[in-house]
Design a protein around this motif. Structure first.
Motif, short mmCIF file in Angstrom:
data_model
loop_
_atom_site.label_atom_id
_atom_site.label_comp_id
_atom_site.label_asym_id
_atom_site.label_seq_id
_atom_site.Cartn_x
_atom_site.Cartn_y
_atom_site.Cartn_z
N ASN A 92 -2.91 7.72 -0.53
CA ASN A 92 -1.87 6.95 0.19
C ASN A 92 -1.48 5.69 -0.58
O ASN A 92 -0.32 5.28 -0.58
CB ASN A 92 -2.34 6.60 1.60
N LYS A 150 2.29 4.96 -2.20
CA LYS A 150 2.98 3.69 -1.91
C LYS A 150 3.41 3.01 -3.20
O LYS A 150 4.55 2.51 -3.31
CB LYS A 150 2.04 2.78 -1.11
N GLU A 157 7.33 2.24 -4.49
CA GLU A 157 7.76 0.86 -4.75
C GLU A 157 8.12 0.66 -6.22
O GLU A 157 9.10 -0.03 -6.53
CB GLU A 157 6.64 -0.11 -4.35
#
Length: 216
Positions: free
Chosen positions: A142, A146, A150
């Motif tokens: 996870n 992320k 980004e």
């Protein structure tokens, strides 16, 4: 000593290598070098074009003599090779030998007794055979997802294909000499300090004295 640093996409292996550079260890970034080679090496560009077609390269500028300057169309290539394992293997067979050759040239110029090579697919392409110690940078899935969203603005589908193209993290961890945990709450600086200390001890610990056998 040659240290190989690897990890799954989004694990933060480049960040770890930057910290090693701050600690005065020279680092060869395989992924960065691969991009340069694919843009500049004539024989590699020719082989890639033959494999993927003319669309693999895009004209981005012209020289003063009106010669086109081409760059790899990375999005096009990614769509092709990350959905076709056979194409990806053929692409790797073109690029990896050229990257390893560049690494050997670079390594010969280094004065440090410790050098580092960063590679996303250190184990997959067999580079681990040429290093003395392997470091795997690990992070929860996870967290990696992320970071990729980004950093690279990647879609879920793109991330899934990229992750699927690499060996799973557990297989990397089983082959690692050293594991650096780079999750959200991990103390990376402490781990780097411990790593540097262990390298220093390994390099400068004198070998035990072997006394000659007595005839008595």
């Amino acid at each position: 000593m040659v240290i190989g640093v690897t990890g799954g996409i989004g694990s933060g292996k480049t960040y770890i290598c930057k910290l090693l550079e701050i600690a005065s260890l020279p680092v060869f970034y395989s992924d960065t070098e691969a991009k340069r080679i694919m843009d500049e090496d004539f024989s590699v560009k020719t082989a890639i074009t033959e494999l993927l077609g003319e669309e693999a390269y895009t004209v981005v500028a012209y020289t003063e003599d009106s010669v086109p300057v081409e760059k790899l169309d990375r999005k096009f290539v990614a769509r092709k090779i990350f959905s076709d394992p056979d194409l990806r293997a053929k692409m790797n067979a073109i690029v990896h030998p050229a990257v390893f050759k560049a690494f050997k040239v670079w390594q010969e110029k280094q004065e440090s007794n410790v050098t580092v090579i960063e590679s996303a697919i250190l184990f997959e392409c067999g580079l681990d055979k040429y290093v003395d110690k392997t470091i795997v940078v690990a992070a929860p899935v996870n967290v990696r997802i992320k970071r990729l969203k980004e950093r690279d603005n990647m879609s879920d589908e793109e991330i899934e294909k990229r992750m699927a193209s690499q060996s799973d993290e557990s297989s990397k961890l089983r082959r690692a000499d050293i594991i650096i945990k780079n999750g959200q709450d991990d103390d990376v600086n402490r781990q780097i300090f411990a790593l540097l200390k262990s390298i220093q001890e390994e390099l400068f610990t004198p070998a035990p004295t072997v006394l000659p056998c007595s005839d008595n």
